[in-house]
Write a protein that holds these residues in place. Structure first.
Motif, PDB file in Angstrom:
ATOM      1  N   GLY A  35       0.817  -1.202   0.000  1.00 34.39           N
ATOM      2  CA  GLY A  35       0.000   0.000   0.000  1.00 34.39           C
ATOM      3  C   GLY A  35       0.854   1.256   0.000  1.00 34.39           C
ATOM      4  O   GLY A  35       2.027   1.222   0.385  1.00 34.39           O
ATOM      5  N   VAL A  47      -4.788   6.327   3.531  1.00 35.51           N
ATOM      6  CA  VAL A  47      -4.417   5.404   2.469  1.00 35.51           C
ATOM      7  C   VAL A  47      -4.631   6.078   1.120  1.00 35.51           C
ATOM      8  O   VAL A  47      -5.594   6.823   0.924  1.00 35.51           O
ATOM      9  N   ALA A  50      -3.708   0.658  -2.785  1.00 36.69           N
ATOM     10  CA  ALA A  50      -3.233  -0.642  -2.330  1.00 36.69           C
ATOM     11  C   ALA A  50      -3.321  -1.633  -3.473  1.00 36.69           C
ATOM     12  O   ALA A  50      -4.149  -1.482  -4.382  1.00 36.69           O
ATOM     13  N   THR A  58      -6.707  -3.912  -7.048  1.00 36.61           N
ATOM     14  CA  THR A  58      -6.191  -2.637  -6.579  1.00 36.61           C
ATOM     15  C   THR A  58      -7.304  -1.840  -5.906  1.00 36.61           C
ATOM     16  O   THR A  58      -8.495  -2.072  -6.167  1.00 36.61           O
ATOM     17  N   SER A  99       1.806  -5.626   3.902  1.00 36.48           N
ATOM     18  CA  SER A  99       0.853  -6.329   4.756  1.00 36.48           C
ATOM     19  C   SER A  99       0.775  -7.792   4.367  1.00 36.48           C
ATOM     20  O   SER A  99       0.725  -8.112   3.175  1.00 36.48           O
ATOM     21  N   THR A 107      -6.940  -6.384  -0.657  1.00 37.01           N
ATOM     22  CA  THR A 107      -6.231  -5.105  -0.687  1.00 37.01           C
ATOM     23  C   THR A 107      -6.463  -4.393   0.645  1.00 37.01           C
ATOM     24  O   THR A 107      -7.499  -3.734   0.834  1.00 37.01           O
ATOM     25  N   GLN A 109      -6.749  -1.745   3.444  1.00 30.88           N
ATOM     26  CA  GLN A 109      -7.028  -0.321   3.264  1.00 30.88           C
ATOM     27  C   GLN A 109      -6.864   0.498   4.526  1.00 30.88           C
ATOM     28  O   GLN A 109      -7.157   1.707   4.511  1.00 30.88           O
ATOM     29  N   TYR A 114      -1.169  -3.130   8.132  1.00 33.32           N
ATOM     30  CA  TYR A 114       0.182  -3.166   7.586  1.00 33.32           C
ATOM     31  C   TYR A 114       1.204  -3.320   8.722  1.00 33.32           C
ATOM     32  O   TYR A 114       1.072  -2.696   9.767  1.00 33.32           O
TER      33      TYR A 114
END
Length: 127
Positions: A35, A47, A50, A58, A99, A107, A109, A114
């Motif tokens: 990300g 964010v 990602a 994505t 992550s 993905t 977010q 992470y």
């Protein structure tokens, strides 16, 4: 854990582009969803984009959708963020993160998902 190093930030005029790069080392890159986050002075980290472990999925924040593109090159242990049509409000420190949460197509977010972070690269967009 994986070690991350960002590059590519700088000063650009509004409407310009920058290509941010994040180099990973220390672990198997393809095990991690990646990300990009940013934090502007006085604001919370948010964010930006990602990408899943496989690269097939994505996610983009609404504020950058259509202007930024995230991609990964697993063979080169690199994740990229192409930023186009930059605006002054894109000015921030940009951070790469890794992550190991979720499935191959997940993905993440949110920041707590992470577990490895880079040191950041500064992006300044002048009006």
């Amino acid at each position: 854990q994986v070690q991350l190093v960002e590059s590519g930030g700088g000063l650009v005029q509004a409407g310009g582009s920058l290509r941010l790069s994040c180099a990973a080392s220390g672990s198997t890159f393809s095990w991690f969803a990646m990300g990009w986050f940013r934090q502007a002075p006085g604001k919370e980290r948010e964010v930006v984009a990602a990408i899943s472990r496989s690269g097939s999925k994505t996610y983009y924040a609404d504020s950058v959708k259509g202007r930024f593109t995230i991609s990964r090159e697993n063979a080169k242990n690199t994740v990229l963020l192409q930023t186009n049509s930059l605006k002054p409000e894109d000015t921030a420190d940009y951070y790469c993160a890794a992550s190991n949460a979720g499935s191959l197509s997940y993905t993440p977010q949110t920041g707590p998902e992470y577990n490895s972070w880079g040191q950041g690269t500064q992006v300044t967009v002048s009006s």
